[in-house]
Scaffold this motif. Structure first.
Motif, PDB file in Angstrom:
ATOM      1  N   GLN A  88     -24.987  26.985   6.580  1.00  0.00           N
ATOM      2  CA  GLN A  88     -25.291  25.947   7.550  1.00  0.00           C
ATOM      3  C   GLN A  88     -25.257  24.554   6.922  1.00  0.00           C
ATOM      4  O   GLN A  88     -24.789  23.587   7.537  1.00  0.00           O
ATOM      5  N   GLN A  89     -25.734  24.455   5.720  1.00  0.00           N
ATOM      6  CA  GLN A  89     -25.666  23.171   5.020  1.00  0.00           C
ATOM      7  C   GLN A  89     -24.225  22.774   4.750  1.00  0.00           C
ATOM      8  O   GLN A  89     -23.852  21.599   4.841  1.00  0.00           O
ATOM      9  N   ARG A  90     -23.411  23.732   4.447  1.00  0.00           N
ATOM     10  CA  ARG A  90     -21.988  23.462   4.202  1.00  0.00           C
ATOM     11  C   ARG A  90     -21.314  22.948   5.467  1.00  0.00           C
ATOM     12  O   ARG A  90     -20.533  21.989   5.422  1.00  0.00           O
ATOM     13  N   HIS A  91     -21.592  23.581   6.599  1.00  0.00           N
ATOM     14  CA  HIS A  91     -21.030  23.120   7.866  1.00  0.00           C
ATOM     15  C   HIS A  91     -21.566  21.739   8.252  1.00  0.00           C
ATOM     16  O   HIS A  91     -20.839  20.939   8.854  1.00  0.00           O
ATOM     17  N   HIS A  92     -22.819  21.473   7.903  1.00  0.00           N
ATOM     18  CA  HIS A  92     -23.401  20.170   8.219  1.00  0.00           C
ATOM     19  C   HIS A  92     -22.710  19.045   7.436  1.00  0.00           C
ATOM     20  O   HIS A  92     -22.486  17.956   7.983  1.00  0.00           O
ATOM     21  N   PHE A  93     -22.371  19.288   6.186  1.00  0.00           N
ATOM     22  CA  PHE A  93     -21.691  18.277   5.384  1.00  0.00           C
ATOM     23  C   PHE A  93     -20.303  17.962   5.930  1.00  0.00           C
ATOM     24  O   PHE A  93     -19.812  16.833   5.781  1.00  0.00           O
ATOM     25  N   LEU A  94     -19.684  18.931   6.582  1.00  0.00           N
ATOM     26  CA  LEU A  94     -18.334  18.729   7.115  1.00  0.00           C
ATOM     27  C   LEU A  94     -18.330  18.335   8.593  1.00  0.00           C
ATOM     28  O   LEU A  94     -17.251  18.229   9.181  1.00  0.00           O
ATOM     29  N   SER A  95     -19.480  18.119   9.164  1.00  0.00           N
ATOM     30  CA  SER A  95     -19.563  17.805  10.593  1.00  0.00           C
ATOM     31  C   SER A  95     -19.324  16.320  10.834  1.00  0.00           C
ATOM     32  O   SER A  95     -19.402  15.479   9.929  1.00  0.00           O
ATOM     33  N   GLU A  96     -19.039  15.982  12.102  1.00  0.00           N
ATOM     34  CA  GLU A  96     -18.844  14.587  12.483  1.00  0.00           C
ATOM     35  C   GLU A  96     -20.148  13.801  12.404  1.00  0.00           C
ATOM     36  O   GLU A  96     -20.148  12.596  12.123  1.00  0.00           O
ATOM     37  N   GLU A  97     -21.262  14.465  12.652  1.00  0.00           N
ATOM     38  CA  GLU A  97     -22.557  13.792  12.580  1.00  0.00           C
ATOM     39  C   GLU A  97     -22.823  13.241  11.190  1.00  0.00           C
ATOM     40  O   GLU A  97     -23.270  12.099  11.020  1.00  0.00           O
ATOM     41  N   PHE A  98     -22.533  14.042  10.171  1.00  0.00           N
ATOM     42  CA  PHE A  98     -22.750  13.586   8.796  1.00  0.00           C
ATOM     43  C   PHE A  98     -21.759  12.488   8.413  1.00  0.00           C
ATOM     44  O   PHE A  98     -22.122  11.525   7.720  1.00  0.00           O
ATOM     45  N   SER A  99     -20.513  12.631   8.852  1.00  0.00           N
ATOM     46  CA  SER A  99     -19.504  11.618   8.514  1.00  0.00           C
ATOM     47  C   SER A  99     -19.811  10.277   9.152  1.00  0.00           C
ATOM     48  O   SER A  99     -19.596   9.219   8.562  1.00  0.00           O
ATOM     49  N   GLU A 100     -20.349  10.274  10.393  1.00  0.00           N
ATOM     50  CA  GLU A 100     -20.709   9.018  11.045  1.00  0.00           C
ATOM     51  C   GLU A 100     -21.918   8.375  10.385  1.00  0.00           C
ATOM     52  O   GLU A 100     -21.992   7.149  10.259  1.00  0.00           O
ATOM     53  N   ALA A 101     -22.850   9.194   9.942  1.00  0.00           N
ATOM     54  CA  ALA A 101     -24.047   8.650   9.303  1.00  0.00           C
ATOM     55  C   ALA A 101     -23.755   8.091   7.917  1.00  0.00           C
ATOM     56  O   ALA A 101     -24.482   7.224   7.430  1.00  0.00           O
ATOM     57  N   ASN A 102     -22.703   8.580   7.264  1.00  0.00           N
ATOM     58  CA  ASN A 102     -22.365   8.145   5.908  1.00  0.00           C
ATOM     59  C   ASN A 102     -20.944   7.599   5.849  1.00  0.00           C
ATOM     60  O   ASN A 102     -20.184   7.891   4.920  1.00  0.00           O
ATOM     61  N   SER A 103     -20.568   6.850   6.863  1.00  0.00           N
ATOM     62  CA  SER A 103     -19.206   6.312   6.923  1.00  0.00           C
ATOM     63  C   SER A 103     -19.040   5.028   6.142  1.00  0.00           C
ATOM     64  O   SER A 103     -17.936   4.496   6.071  1.00  0.00           O
ATOM     65  N   GLY A 104     -20.090   4.488   5.547  1.00  0.00           N
ATOM     66  CA  GLY A 104     -19.989   3.251   4.796  1.00  0.00           C
ATOM     67  C   GLY A 104     -19.380   3.466   3.430  1.00  0.00           C
ATOM     68  O   GLY A 104     -18.757   4.487   3.128  1.00  0.00           O
ATOM     69  N   GLY A 105     -19.562   2.457   2.566  1.00  0.00           N
ATOM     70  CA  GLY A 105     -19.006   2.552   1.228  1.00  0.00           C
ATOM     71  C   GLY A 105     -19.666   3.653   0.426  1.00  0.00           C
ATOM     72  O   GLY A 105     -20.892   3.823   0.430  1.00  0.00           O
ATOM     73  N   GLY A 106     -18.877   4.439  -0.266  1.00  0.00           N
ATOM     74  CA  GLY A 106     -19.389   5.541  -1.068  1.00  0.00           C
ATOM     75  C   GLY A 106     -19.672   6.800  -0.305  1.00  0.00           C
ATOM     76  O   GLY A 106     -20.225   7.756  -0.867  1.00  0.00           O
ATOM     77  N   GLY A 107     -19.309   6.858   0.976  1.00  0.00           N
ATOM     78  CA  GLY A 107     -19.578   8.054   1.761  1.00  0.00           C
ATOM     79  C   GLY A 107     -18.788   9.257   1.299  1.00  0.00           C
ATOM     80  O   GLY A 107     -19.296  10.383   1.258  1.00  0.00           O
ATOM     81  N   LEU A 108     -17.536   9.030   0.916  1.00  0.00           N
ATOM     82  CA  LEU A 108     -16.696  10.135   0.454  1.00  0.00           C
ATOM     83  C   LEU A 108     -17.191  10.674  -0.882  1.00  0.00           C
ATOM     84  O   LEU A 108     -17.170  11.885  -1.127  1.00  0.00           O
ATOM     85  N   LYS A 109     -17.643   9.787  -1.735  1.00  0.00           N
ATOM     86  CA  LYS A 109     -18.194  10.219  -3.020  1.00  0.00           C
ATOM     87  C   LYS A 109     -19.454  11.043  -2.820  1.00  0.00           C
ATOM     88  O   LYS A 109     -19.645  12.080  -3.469  1.00  0.00           O
ATOM     89  N   LEU A 110     -20.312  10.614  -1.916  1.00  0.00           N
ATOM     90  CA  LEU A 110     -21.535  11.360  -1.619  1.00  0.00           C
ATOM     91  C   LEU A 110     -21.216  12.731  -1.039  1.00  0.00           C
ATOM     92  O   LEU A 110     -21.844  13.737  -1.403  1.00  0.00           O
TER      93      LEU A 110
END
Length: 801
Positions: A88-110
């Motif tokens: 479930q944590q793996r799916h959460h990291f790949l979800s749109e919700e997580f990507s929108e919350a961390n779409s700023g600088g360094g989001g891909l690295k995180l």
């Protein structure tokens, strides 16, 4: 305990990882050496020994702590909950919700860091459970197959299930193995049907049923069998590869340590009370522990060897049923559906994929074609380079190194390739459904492997170059990590190695990020060390020819004033000017020379050097366009004239205007000879000093203008020749009359004309009659205007009268 309490909880994951590492004894090494990667194919003791350093821990205490941790996890029923929480944590990291919350600088690295941490925790839990209990106990902890495939993708689902399945070679008894070997040796094929236990048959049927539910298209339509698919996923690296060198090296190190302990004990036994010495007791206890570990390691090696032989025997029986319809479609499906999902799972799985391909070649699997397989994976798998995390980039670098190392070993020697290719259908150049019935079977040649190797490296280089040229920090870092792992086998072609080295040096010098600079610097050092083994290097003769072509096609160096002189002989004008300052002999024939640049007042005021700085000259002062015939025609020069070096090349502007002035130069040669004789007979003893000054002026301005008409003076030799000619001819002439006014205007307007015309102008200016020839020889024709010709004729008439 409810499952929702574990969803996305990273703190629980960190605590669990530390418990498994310190209490369960599961050591994780991020950067493994090639030897440690090879030892991953061994058992648990070999893995522990390969990564251990310093004093080894007591295995009895470690096993006791591992058992306590395992019982605590099992009693609380946390095994399925932990797997579900990680999924479930793996799916959460790949979800749109997580990507929108961390779409700023360094989001891909995180995202990459969190994803890698989740995956490493999943691997630690699975490996710990497999080592802490038996196969039957592990199988009882597993959820149903459908639930496992619902939580994870096929690669991770098979990783969870694999440890609970029956050993692949268990069904191969000694009699079955002997029969399979005899049948293969006699007929070249096998027809023995395995009799599997009923438990394994039921398990395999259930597994095949679940797998078909998650496949978009049946494998039979691609030309592969379901048996081949399940066999690939249920096998592990320990089944198909035997790390003999790793076991021998580990046992050798243990024996060396035991001998050292015995020597220390022998030295301590010289004392009377050595039996009560604490150090002696510790050494004795350590020696016994090492001997016990050595015996268990040898036992593990024997069991591993026996299992490996059983697996190979069963694969030998089933290999004919894997590729049902050999062709490009089956090879592409093998890469996309089997290799691609598994290669980035872990280091063990990356090594498994490499060894499985080599095993297919070793077994001479019908339907598998090596050339087409490398064509497929170099196109399909290289697309993962730009979309992988830091951990996956290093894993892919290991896979790339092992895959290209095999091709490099084949092209090292043609004898090695011939021995590997002999009667092996994997080296067929084309696909054959029934090679035995084919009229002509064509095998790939050694040159095909060499050409293919260069082509495959070119494809990989294109994918890598995109990451090196990218502006994204993560892409550049991943590519550098990948190349650091694969530099021993890729790049190995000289052309692509130099290009990658150049990119790495540019990143080392220009990159602002300190971590990127450090990785680039390390990669440069590794590539320079490996460059001695690069292949397809350009011969030295070709390199010299290429450098010569580049130098000849490039721009020539220009002189100080931009005249474009490229012949060093043009500097001879300077020596001529220096020699003119010396006192001239009193002989009549060596009086002086006429000014080269046409000053009508006999070497008066010099022309400024800046006037010729742009390299422009009048069109009448250019050399002939037929420069190639210059040397041949120079042989017909008057023997009284000295040899002169080849004149310097004129500037581009002068050569351009030469084409327009060419047709006007063609005058009769007899006129030129008559003018020369007339100039020779018009000498004057009283004008020697003026002629010397004019000679100095002509030589100095000839060096500054760079017009290409060099003057070489040898006064002693020419004086003797002039004297002999005067005695032979018996002619004696008086001083020349003053030059007419039009001659002054003509000479000043055409100051850069050839020295033949200057020689005619010299008597008019009151100079000596000494002849000065241009560096061009007799191929330069003399041109005179009608007014100048008439003035010269009148002057000749007056002087003779």
């Amino acid at each position: 305990m409810p499952q929702k309490q574990y969803k996305g909880e990273s703190l629980i994951r960190v605590i669990l990882e530390n418990l498994i590492e310190f209490m369960g004894g599961h050591v994780t090494v991020r950067d493994l050496t090639p030897e440690q990667l090879t030892c991953l194919a061994g058992g648990s003791r070999l893995k522990t020994e390969s990564v251990s350093y310093g004093k080894r821990e007591d295995q009895t205490r470690k096993e006791r702590a591992r058992k306590l941790l395992f019982e605590a996890i099992v009693d609380l029923g946390l095994v399925p909950i932990l797997w579900y929480s990680l999924s479930q944590q793996r799916h959460h990291f790949l979800s749109e919700e997580f990507s929108e919350a961390n779409s700023g600088g360094g989001g891909l690295k995180l995202l990459a860091l969190l994803f890698d941490g989740n995956h490493e925790c999943f691997l630690k839990i699975t490996e710990f459970l497999a080592q802490a209990c038996t196969r039957e106990k592990y199988m009882s902890l597993l959820p149903a197959f459908e639930e496992v495939f619902t939580m994870f993708k096929p690669a991770l689902a098979f990783l969870v299930i694999r440890h609970g399945l029956m050993p692949y070679g268990r069904a191969m008894s000694a009699a079955a193995r002997a029969a399979a070997t005899a049948a293969t040796t006699e007929s070249g094929g096998t027809s023995i049907q395995l009799v599997l236990p009923q438990v394994e048959v039921d398990t395999q049927k259930d597994l095949e049923r679940v797998v078909r539910l998650y496949q978009p298209k049946p494998l039979e339509e691609y030309g592969l069998s379901m048996q081949f698919y399940v066999t690939f996923w249920r096998l592990s690296l320990q089944d198909i590869f035997m790390p003999t060198e790793g076991y021998e090296k580990s046992t050798g190190q243990i024996n060396t340590t035991i001998r050292q302990i015995e020597m220390n004990k022998f030295k301590m036994e010289r004392d009377k009370d050595y039996a009560h010495n604490r150090d002696y007791k510790n050494l004795k206890k350590e020696g016994l522990r090492l001997k016990d570990f050595h015996n268990k390691l040898k036992e593990e090696q024997l069991l591993h060897k026996l299992n490996h032989e059983k697996v190979l025997a069963r694969l030998e029986l089933e290999k004919d049923q894997w590729f049902r319809k050999p062709g490009p479609t089956a090879t592409s499906a093998f890469v996309s559906e089997m290799l691609c999902p598994r290669v980035l799972t872990s280091y063990s799985d990356a090594m498994f994929c490499c060894r499985f391909v080599r095993l297919l070649i070793k077994l001479k699997t019908p339907g598998f074609q090596l050339l087409d397989f490398y064509n497929c994976w170099t196109i399909m798998l290289t697309q993962n380079i730009r979309c992988c995390s830091e951990r996956e980039a290093q894993i892919f670098g290991v896979f790339l190194r092992e895959m290209m190392a095999y091709i490099y070993s084949l092209r090292k020697s043609e004898k090695i390739y011939e021995a590997e290719m002999k009667d092996n259908p994997c080296f067929h150049r084309n696909y054959y459904e029934e090679p035995a019935n084919a009229a002509v079977v064509e095998f790939a040649k050694y040159t095909d492997i060499s050409k293919g190797h260069a082509k495959w490296e070119g494809r990989i280089y294109k994918a890598v170059r995109q990451g090196l040229d990218s502006e994204d920090w993560m892409e550049k870092r991943n590519v550098l990590l990948l190349l650091s792992q694969s530099c021993e086998s890729f790049p190995i072609v000289d052309k692509y190695g130099k290009l990658i080295l150049q990119c790495a040096e540019n990143m080392r010098d220009k990159e602002e990020m300190s971590d990127i600079k450090t990785l680039a610097m390390s990669l440069c050092v590794k590539l320079k060390v490996c460059s001695a083994h690069w292949v397809d290097k350009q011969p030295e003769s070709d390199k010299a020819a290429e450098r010569k072509d580049q130098s000849s096609s490039g721009k020539e160096p220009r002189s100080r004033h931009g005249t474009g002189v490229k012949n060093p002989l043009a500097m001879v004008g300077t020596s001529a000017a220096a020699s003119s300052q010396a006192p001239a002999p009193a002989s009549k024939a060596t009086s002086s020379q006429a000014p080269r640049n046409g000053d009508a007042n006999g070497g008066g005021e010099k022309r400024p050097r800046e006037e010729v700085g742009d390299g422009r000259e009048p069109k009448y002062g250019k050399e002939s366009k037929e420069a190639k015939d210059k040397e041949g025609k120079a042989k017909s020069r008057d023997r009284t004239e000295p040899k002169v070096p080849k004149e310097a090349r004129d500037p581009k502007e002068s050569r351009g205007s030469e084409k327009d002035a060419g047709p006007k130069r063609a005058l009769d040669r007899g006129v030129r000879e008559k003018d020369r004789d007339r100039a020779k007979s018009a000498g004057d003893k009283d004008n020697g000093s003026a002629g010397a000054a004019s000679l100095k002026d002509a030589a100095g301005r000839g060096s500054a203008a760079g017009s290409g008409n060099s003057v070489v003076i040898n006064l002693d030799e020419r004086s003797e020749k002039r004297q002999r000619r005067s005695e032979r001819d018996g002619d004696s002439h008086g001083a020349a009359a003053p030059a007419p006014a039009h001659s002054d205007r003509y000479s000043s307007r055409h100051g850069s004309s050839s020295s033949a015309r200057n020689a005619l102008a010299a008597p008019d200016a009151g100079s000596s009659s000494r002849t000065v020839t241009s560096g061009s020889g007799h191929d330069h024709s003399v041109r005179r205007s009608s007014a100048h010709a008439a003035g010269s004729a009148r002057h000749e008439h007056r002087s003779r009268r």
